[in-house]
Design a protein around this motif. Structure first.
Motif, PDB file in Angstrom:
ATOM      1  N   LEU A  25     138.681 -11.988  54.109  1.00 44.93           N
ATOM      2  CA  LEU A  25     138.173 -10.569  53.939  1.00 44.93           C
ATOM      3  C   LEU A  25     138.824  -9.584  54.915  1.00 44.93           C
ATOM      4  O   LEU A  25     139.156  -8.531  54.652  1.00 44.93           O
ATOM      5  N   ARG A  26     138.566  -9.941  56.150  1.00 43.85           N
ATOM      6  CA  ARG A  26     139.254  -9.204  57.095  1.00 43.85           C
ATOM      7  C   ARG A  26     140.553  -9.082  57.160  1.00 43.85           C
ATOM      8  O   ARG A  26     141.125  -7.920  57.256  1.00 43.85           O
ATOM      9  N   ALA A  27     141.376 -10.063  56.733  1.00 41.25           N
ATOM     10  CA  ALA A  27     142.654  -9.968  56.642  1.00 41.25           C
ATOM     11  C   ALA A  27     143.074  -9.012  55.565  1.00 41.25           C
ATOM     12  O   ALA A  27     144.205  -8.321  55.645  1.00 41.25           O
ATOM     13  N   PHE A  28     142.371  -9.290  54.326  1.00 39.57           N
ATOM     14  CA  PHE A  28     142.767  -8.256  53.219  1.00 39.57           C
ATOM     15  C   PHE A  28     142.502  -6.690  53.789  1.00 39.57           C
ATOM     16  O   PHE A  28     143.404  -5.872  53.413  1.00 39.57           O
ATOM     17  N   VAL A  29     141.432  -6.615  54.270  1.00 41.85           N
ATOM     18  CA  VAL A  29     140.955  -5.146  54.598  1.00 41.85           C
ATOM     19  C   VAL A  29     142.217  -4.400  55.534  1.00 41.85           C
ATOM     20  O   VAL A  29     142.630  -3.396  55.478  1.00 41.85           O
ATOM     21  N   ALA A  30     142.666  -5.166  56.603  1.00 42.03           N
ATOM     22  CA  ALA A  30     143.620  -4.935  57.541  1.00 42.03           C
ATOM     23  C   ALA A  30     144.894  -4.599  56.615  1.00 42.03           C
ATOM     24  O   ALA A  30     145.809  -3.758  56.945  1.00 42.03           O
ATOM     25  N   THR A  31     145.211  -5.575  55.841  1.00 44.31           N
ATOM     26  CA  THR A  31     146.545  -5.494  55.125  1.00 44.31           C
ATOM     27  C   THR A  31     146.476  -4.297  54.069  1.00 44.31           C
ATOM     28  O   THR A  31     147.363  -3.553  53.954  1.00 44.31           O
ATOM     29  N   LEU A  35     149.117  -1.579  54.296  1.00 50.74           N
ATOM     30  CA  LEU A  35     150.296  -1.819  53.391  1.00 50.74           C
ATOM     31  C   LEU A  35     151.391  -2.772  53.973  1.00 50.74           C
ATOM     32  O   LEU A  35     152.475  -2.456  53.622  1.00 50.74           O
ATOM     33  N   SER A  36     151.086  -3.651  55.013  1.00 53.77           N
ATOM     34  CA  SER A  36     151.931  -4.372  55.811  1.00 53.77           C
ATOM     35  C   SER A  36     151.296  -5.540  56.395  1.00 53.77           C
ATOM     36  O   SER A  36     150.379  -5.315  56.928  1.00 53.77           O
ATOM     37  N   PHE A  37     151.991  -6.720  56.101  1.00 55.72           N
ATOM     38  CA  PHE A  37     151.511  -7.852  57.070  1.00 55.72           C
ATOM     39  C   PHE A  37     151.628  -7.899  58.275  1.00 55.72           C
ATOM     40  O   PHE A  37     151.033  -8.372  59.151  1.00 55.72           O
ATOM     41  N   THR A  38     152.835  -7.272  58.496  1.00 53.26           N
ATOM     42  CA  THR A  38     153.068  -7.145  60.000  1.00 53.26           C
ATOM     43  C   THR A  38     152.127  -6.311  60.708  1.00 53.26           C
ATOM     44  O   THR A  38     151.803  -6.844  61.941  1.00 53.26           O
ATOM     45  N   ARG A  39     151.788  -5.175  60.377  1.00 56.41           N
ATOM     46  CA  ARG A  39     150.848  -4.270  61.256  1.00 56.41           C
ATOM     47  C   ARG A  39     149.441  -4.692  61.140  1.00 56.41           C
ATOM     48  O   ARG A  39     148.631  -4.576  62.102  1.00 56.41           O
ATOM     49  N   ALA A  40     149.132  -5.543  59.902  1.00 56.53           N
ATOM     50  CA  ALA A  40     147.739  -6.148  59.710  1.00 56.53           C
ATOM     51  C   ALA A  40     147.624  -7.360  60.846  1.00 56.53           C
ATOM     52  O   ALA A  40     146.590  -7.345  61.514  1.00 56.53           O
ATOM     53  N   ALA A  41     148.857  -7.978  61.069  1.00 54.81           N
ATOM     54  CA  ALA A  41     148.828  -9.119  62.141  1.00 54.81           C
ATOM     55  C   ALA A  41     148.565  -8.420  63.365  1.00 54.81           C
ATOM     56  O   ALA A  41     148.197  -9.136  64.228  1.00 54.81           O
ATOM     57  N   ASP A  42     149.440  -7.546  63.682  1.00 60.12           N
ATOM     58  CA  ASP A  42     149.130  -6.939  64.781  1.00 60.12           C
ATOM     59  C   ASP A  42     147.806  -6.552  65.373  1.00 60.12           C
ATOM     60  O   ASP A  42     147.290  -6.618  66.545  1.00 60.12           O
ATOM     61  N   ASN A  70     156.570  -3.915  45.379  1.00 65.79           N
ATOM     62  CA  ASN A  70     157.692  -2.913  44.596  1.00 65.79           C
ATOM     63  C   ASN A  70     158.499  -2.810  45.680  1.00 65.79           C
ATOM     64  O   ASN A  70     158.540  -1.475  46.508  1.00 65.79           O
ATOM     65  N   ARG A  71     159.693  -3.137  45.441  1.00 63.77           N
ATOM     66  CA  ARG A  71     160.885  -2.723  46.301  1.00 63.77           C
ATOM     67  C   ARG A  71     160.814  -2.825  47.623  1.00 63.77           C
ATOM     68  O   ARG A  71     160.998  -2.129  48.692  1.00 63.77           O
ATOM     69  N   GLY A  72     160.135  -4.115  48.153  1.00 56.46           N
ATOM     70  CA  GLY A  72     159.784  -4.449  49.310  1.00 56.46           C
ATOM     71  C   GLY A  72     158.687  -3.844  50.181  1.00 56.46           C
ATOM     72  O   GLY A  72     158.202  -3.964  51.076  1.00 56.46           O
ATOM     73  N   GLN A  73     157.718  -3.143  49.164  1.00 58.88           N
ATOM     74  CA  GLN A  73     156.640  -2.296  49.580  1.00 58.88           C
ATOM     75  C   GLN A  73     155.571  -2.847  49.095  1.00 58.88           C
ATOM     76  O   GLN A  73     155.299  -3.245  47.855  1.00 58.88           O
ATOM     77  N   LEU A  74     154.362  -3.160  49.644  1.00 59.93           N
ATOM     78  CA  LEU A  74     153.371  -3.781  49.348  1.00 59.93           C
ATOM     79  C   LEU A  74     152.479  -2.566  48.532  1.00 59.93           C
ATOM     80  O   LEU A  74     152.378  -1.515  48.958  1.00 59.93           O
TER      81      LEU A  74
END
Length: 338
Positions: A25-31, A35-42, A70-74
């Protein structure tokens, strides 16, 4: 991530026992927020792969996709858009509750357990400086020869005199210790102690016994031997179970004691004590600040620790070049020259 809606949605009863994993749930909220796995991971201090794995776990749990590419964008799916506001609000409430809890915790008094001599001779004289440094911090000093365990009771932290082996605790070394013969200036003059330790014959000696004395700290016979003094000194005087009592008795002119350098520094500087002969002799024990890994995160403990370490650094600097001649009585030179 997933590019189509998963074929089956699960019907989940909304009970605590059947909630999806909090990590997912926390990973979903951050992502969803970035709208980025990388920034959520940071934000969560994990890898992008770990974020992706948690999102997949949550999608499997729900039976529905949460993101589209969609064209590389979440982009959030309809399910993701539905889930986002409620979970964001829930985590905001959790963060607010924890912030208020920490604020209340930091406002509570800090409980410090410390040996009686260190409390009276070093810590208490510096509490006025602590009030200036942290005016809102209330301190409860528990002065006891038997130091408390911050892992088992309400004590937040301890200051211990020892070798530094305290399993399970987070430790900061404050400073080392040494001993040197000290007495009142009047006693030094009356017995001609400026001439050297040979003048000790017939002078009452003050002895320390008890839990505040370590095995490496010399008694009088050991001190005389280590300083090459061939003198058989009797045992007149008084024995005390605390270092501070030896110091107080020396100030009162009751004899010569082996004073711990860190504890007598202020009395030497003020002239209440003098060190008529000898050099500081190091002992194996040092002073340590200790607390549990959990309690290091408390604001009140962090505040007290930062102040304590600064004071310890100042103490090390102040006594680095301490010599007896710096604290001699005004007429010590004349007495020594006789």
């Amino acid at each position: 991530m997933t590019t189509q809606t998963r074929p089956r949605a699960r019907s989940i009863a909304p009970t605590l026992a059947r909630l999806p994993p909090l990590t997912s749930l926390r990973a979903f909220v951050a992502t969803a927020r970035h709208l980025s796995f990388t920034r959520a991971a940071d934000e969560l201090h994990v890898t992008s792969a770990a974020i992706g794995q948690q999102i997949r776990l949550l999608e499997d749990y729900l039976g529905q996709a949460l993101f589209l590419r969609n064209r590389g964008q979440l982009e959030l799916t309809e399910t993701g858009l539905t889930l986002m506001p409620g979970l964001t609000d829930a985590f905001d409430r959790v963060l607010d509750t924890m912030a208020r809890l920490n604020a209340n915790s930091d406002a509570a008094p800090i409980r410090v357990s410390v040996a009686p001599s260190f409390a009276s001779k070093w810590l208490v004289p510096r509490l006025a400086a602590l009030r200036v440094y942290a005016p809102d911090l209330e301190v409860l000093v528990d002065s006891s020869a038997k130091l408390a365990d911050p892992g088992r009771d309400e004590t937040d932290c301890v200051i211990r005199y020892g070798l530094g082996a305290y399993p399970g605790l987070t430790i900061d070394r404050l400073f080392s210790e040494a001993v040197i013969p000290v007495c009142s200036p009047e006693l030094a003059e009356a017995h001609g102690l400026w001439r050297g330790p040979e003048a000790l014959l017939g002078v009452p000696l003050l002895h320390e016994d008890g839990p505040e004395r370590d095995a490496s700290c010399p008694d009088w016979p050991a001190w005389l031997r280590s300083n090459g003094v061939n003198l058989r000194v009797g045992e007149p005087g008084t024995r005390f179970n605390q270092s501070s009592l030896v110091i107080d008795a020396a100030i009162a002119g009751q004899g010569v004691g082996l004073g711990k350098l860190r504890l007598i520094a202020a009395d030497l500087e003020s002239g209440r004590l003098v060190a008529p002969f000898g050099e500081p002799q190091a002992v194996e024990f040092s002073y340590f600040f200790a607390t549990t890994p959990h309690k290091t995160k408390l604001g009140r403990v962090e505040l007290f620790r930062d102040w304590l370490l600064a004071e310890a650094a100042a103490t090390r600097t102040a006594t680095l070049n301490l010599r007896p001649s710096q604290f001699a009585a005004p007429n010590a030179i004349a007495v020594a020259a006789e």
